[in-house]
Enzyme design. Sequence first.
Site, short mmCIF file in Angstrom:
data_model
loop_
_atom_site.label_atom_id
_atom_site.label_comp_id
_atom_site.label_asym_id
_atom_site.label_seq_id
_atom_site.Cartn_x
_atom_site.Cartn_y
_atom_site.Cartn_z
CD GLU A 161 -23.65 35.02 -28.93
OE1 GLU A 161 -23.11 34.20 -29.70
OE2 GLU A 161 -24.09 34.70 -27.81
CD GLU A 269 -28.50 35.81 -23.85
OE1 GLU A 269 -27.73 34.84 -23.65
OE2 GLU A 269 -28.74 36.23 -25.01
C1 XIL Z 1 -28.36 29.01 -25.36
C2 XIL Z 1 -29.50 28.27 -24.67
O1 XIL Z 1 -29.55 28.66 -23.30
C3 XIL Z 1 -29.28 26.77 -24.81
O2 XIL Z 1 -30.41 26.10 -24.27
C4 XIL Z 1 -29.10 26.41 -26.28
O3 XIL Z 1 -28.81 25.04 -26.35
C5 XIL Z 1 -27.96 27.21 -26.88
O4 XIL Z 1 -28.21 28.62 -26.73
N1 XIL Z 1 -25.97 33.47 -25.78
C6 XIL Z 1 -27.20 33.55 -26.36
C7 XIL Z 1 -28.23 32.52 -26.13
O5 XIL Z 1 -27.54 34.59 -26.96
O6 XIL Z 1 -29.10 32.37 -27.25
C8 XIL Z 1 -27.59 31.20 -25.78
O7 XIL Z 1 -28.65 30.38 -25.34
C9 XIL Z 1 -26.56 31.38 -24.67
C10 XIL Z 1 -25.47 32.31 -25.11
#
Ligand code: XIL
Length: 351
Positions: A161, A269
Amino acid sequence: MNPTRRAALAGGFALAACGGDGVSASQKGPAAPSRLAPFKDRAAFPVGVAAMTGQLAEAGWSGLASTHFNRLTPEWEMKMEAFLGEGDRLDFSRADRICAWARTNGAEVFGHTLVWYAQSAPRFERLNGSRRGFAEAYRTYIHDVAGRYRGQVTGWDVVNEPIADDASGQLRDCIWSRNLGQTDYVRLAFEHTREADPDAVLFLNDYNLETNPRKLDGFMRLAETLLEAGAPLTGLGTQTHADCALPDGAIERTVRRLASLGLKVHVSEIDVSTATGRPERQGAIFAEAAEAMAALPAEQRFGVTVWGVRDSDSWLRRADWHRPPQPDTPLLFDDGGRPKASAQAFGDALG
Ligand code: XIL
């Protein structure tokens, strides 16, 4: 009571009224499949899933994860706050448990994530402003973590990010950019990771690339800048945290744009919230991700990773730093582990 809290409670009541999954009977899509062939056997690329240590010993989760997926991304356990949460000693125990489960179940592990604007640690906060010390600590952290998992992970989200989530397309300001330079912190992260692991595929990863054209432009500019500087960037990831209002073709266009640099591409994701848009579109959106990946040249198909197994495993269902729990059904299997119609659509598209 604040509106968000009220909406969540109302959502909870609505949840109870329509069978507990947040989708009313009239909105439900086609019937779920009775038997679902394993995703990993049908795809021309790895099919991954997010995993947390608390799920590994839970039969419902473990059975579905080992049947359908051949790659795990630790949802939390390979982030800086997991490795360095308790002060200053690196704690690898949680990540090691996920790697052990993956070995036992014949799955790869994908490392997520070495450097992220959203997390830091005391050792860096203490060195904030002292460039040499900070740079040395940065290099040491990346070497220690990426070095430990050399040969255990097939790739890393080296920087997660990096682009501001607005219309600017600019890089985010963060502790890493303030101490090491706006793009230099990114370049250095890739160089240090490659020094520690000569084989892993090294990714830049971000979200909302399907829905924010300026952000996608900024992401591609950063990737090109890194390549021109000779950084060992070898993959581009789009998180694809989508909802059912996502326009047709948005994922396909984004994957094609990412692939234009010739690097590997990872839909890293994906989940598809049914809280927005028409829930019956969920299967088509998952299927579009699978088809877009399958359409790439073989050497660029890093794979598709779903951000959770069952709806109840989703981060979108958990309260976190800025919201109460939300009723949502964003994944391929329902709370009881039954495959939904979107699982069938996704599986059919993999082939
Ligand atoms: C999220 C997880 O799913 C949660 O369990 C945690 O509390 C916060 O992070 N983008 C990302 C991930 O790259 O690392 C994030 O994951 C969701 C958004």
